[in-house]
Design an enzyme around this catalytic site. Structure first.
Site, mmCIF file in Angstrom:
data_model
loop_
_atom_site.group_PDB
_atom_site.id
_atom_site.type_symbol
_atom_site.label_atom_id
_atom_site.label_comp_id
_atom_site.label_asym_id
_atom_site.label_seq_id
_atom_site.Cartn_x
_atom_site.Cartn_y
_atom_site.Cartn_z
ATOM 1 N N LEU A 47 0.840 -1.184 0.000
ATOM 2 C CA LEU A 47 0.000 0.000 0.000
ATOM 3 C C LEU A 47 0.883 1.245 0.000
ATOM 4 O O LEU A 47 2.088 1.163 0.247
ATOM 5 C CB LEU A 47 -0.919 0.003 1.223
ATOM 6 C CG LEU A 47 -1.927 -1.140 1.307
ATOM 7 C CD1 LEU A 47 -2.682 -1.085 2.626
ATOM 8 C CD2 LEU A 47 -2.898 -1.113 0.133
ATOM 9 N N SER A 48 0.284 2.391 -0.242
ATOM 10 C CA SER A 48 1.095 3.610 -0.256
ATOM 11 C C SER A 48 1.747 3.843 1.099
ATOM 12 O O SER A 48 2.880 4.320 1.170
ATOM 13 C CB SER A 48 0.259 4.824 -0.669
ATOM 14 O OG SER A 48 -0.849 5.003 0.184
ATOM 15 N N GLU A 49 1.054 3.489 2.196
ATOM 16 C CA GLU A 49 1.658 3.553 3.529
ATOM 17 C C GLU A 49 1.146 2.432 4.421
ATOM 18 O O GLU A 49 -0.014 2.003 4.288
ATOM 19 C CB GLU A 49 1.378 4.895 4.232
ATOM 20 C CG GLU A 49 2.289 6.029 3.815
ATOM 21 C CD GLU A 49 1.637 6.964 2.835
ATOM 22 O OE1 GLU A 49 2.326 7.852 2.316
ATOM 23 O OE2 GLU A 49 0.425 6.814 2.584
ATOM 24 N N THR A 50 2.013 2.001 5.297
ATOM 25 C CA THR A 50 1.681 1.066 6.371
ATOM 26 C C THR A 50 2.129 1.704 7.680
ATOM 27 O O THR A 50 3.235 2.246 7.766
ATOM 28 C CB THR A 50 2.398 -0.285 6.181
ATOM 29 O OG1 THR A 50 1.933 -0.885 4.961
ATOM 30 C CG2 THR A 50 2.126 -1.224 7.344
ATOM 31 N N HIS A 79 -2.757 10.862 5.508
ATOM 32 C CA HIS A 79 -3.783 9.817 5.563
ATOM 33 C C HIS A 79 -3.426 8.746 6.595
ATOM 34 O O HIS A 79 -4.318 8.224 7.278
ATOM 35 C CB HIS A 79 -4.090 9.282 4.153
ATOM 36 C CG HIS A 79 -3.617 7.917 3.806
ATOM 37 N ND1 HIS A 79 -2.373 7.670 3.265
ATOM 38 C CD2 HIS A 79 -4.242 6.710 3.890
ATOM 39 C CE1 HIS A 79 -2.256 6.377 3.020
ATOM 40 N NE2 HIS A 79 -3.363 5.766 3.397
#
Length: 302
Positions: A47-50, A79
């Site tokens: 994902l774009s961030e974890t 986000h």
């Protein structure tokens, strides 16, 4: 190999409808993980961030987070901040102060506040939500010598250079560019390699492009965020970039009022919604949005 199970949530952020926002993986009770393990998990979630939730080291904080892209760690991102707050509360945990949260992260302490839809100035179907106070940022104006390279990189003649493009770094470094209209933002078809060079000239690792909607449009502005570092491609809905845009709107005397709304993710088939509120008395900019849990379970960690 011995595995242990820890709580895991996948949260959709800046939306009240599943699959319309920006997904975030949240790993609970991550204090025993080292940086290499966190990075490996972030690559796996893809994902774009974890985000990894940890015990705070500052007594003022409710929790601490470490934020990873598939390529590296960020000191702050928007986000993940909204998504972490949602996940923390959705897990049954309670804030130290009702209606307030304090997140500890690489950028320091980030304040969050619960906002009603009315306060958020909602005109896009956003229910009651949480908002974070934008962290301090450094602003670097784009030199005029980079205007033509920027125009070529964006393949657009719709850049509004009266609002000077700038690099804005609030923990996530963006080059912020205003276009003439929301439709011009949606029409962008950029040259990533050329944009990377222009963005790097002001310390940016991605483009935050915004343009106004018509008075009867779905939001005040349309936003797109196109990344040139720490991964490439479009980010669906982006809190840090919208904080950067809000800061520049204020500095350039172009803010549309005390509050406005943003639509983002349209080009990707998403429908992200962000509220922006200027609290002049406290000298804060609040970036808010809804979030919901889509996946709730556990993850096995070595």
């Amino acid at each position: 190999m011995t595995l242990r199970s820890v709580r895991f949530k996948q949260v959709d952020v800046f939306t009240s409808q599943p699959f319309k926002g920006n997904p975030l993986a949240v790993i609970f009770d991550a204090d025993a993980l080292d940086t290499a393990q966190m990075q490996a998990i972030a690559r796996w979630t893809n994902l774009s961030e974890t985000v990894f939730l940890l015990a705070p080291t500052d007594e003022r904080a409710d929790y601490r987070v470490r934020i990873f892209t598939t390529q590296g760690e960020l000191p702050f991102a928007g986000h993940p901040t909204i998504g972490s707050a949602h996940a923390f509360l959705d897990s049954g945990r309670t804030p130290k102060t009702p209606g307030r949260l304090v997140q500890e992260c690489g950028a320091g302490l980030i304040e969050l506040a619960q906002q009603s839809a009315a306060r958020a100035g909602d005109d896009g179907g956003i229910p009651a939500q949480w908002a974070f106070a934008a962290p301090p940022a450094t602003v670097t104006p784009l030199p005029a010598t980079q205007y033509e390279p920027l125009r070529a990189a964006l393949r657009s003649d719709a850049i509004d250079f009266e609002a000077q493009p700038c690099g804005v770094d609030n923990g996530a470094p963006w080059i912020v560019v205003r276009l003439a209209s929301a439709q011009d933002v949606l029409a962008l078809d950029i040259d990533y390699e050329a944009l990377a060079a222009v963005a790097a000239s002001v310390g940016g690792q991605g483009l935050a492009a915004y343009g106004p909607h018509a008075a009867n449009g779905p939001a005040s502005f349309e936003v797109r965020c196109l990344m040139t570092g720490l991964g490439k491609g479009e980010d669906p809905v982006t809190g840090s970039a919208n904080a950067a845009i809000a800061l520049l709107l204020a500095q350039q005397n172009r803010r549309p009022g005390e509050r406005y709304t943003v639509r983002q993710g349209t080009a990707m088939g998403r429908d992200g919604r962000i509220s922006v509120n200027y609290d002049d008395a406290a000298d804060k900019i609040w970036i808010g949005g809804a979030a919901l849990t889509v996946v709730d379970g556990s993850i096995q960690i070595a």
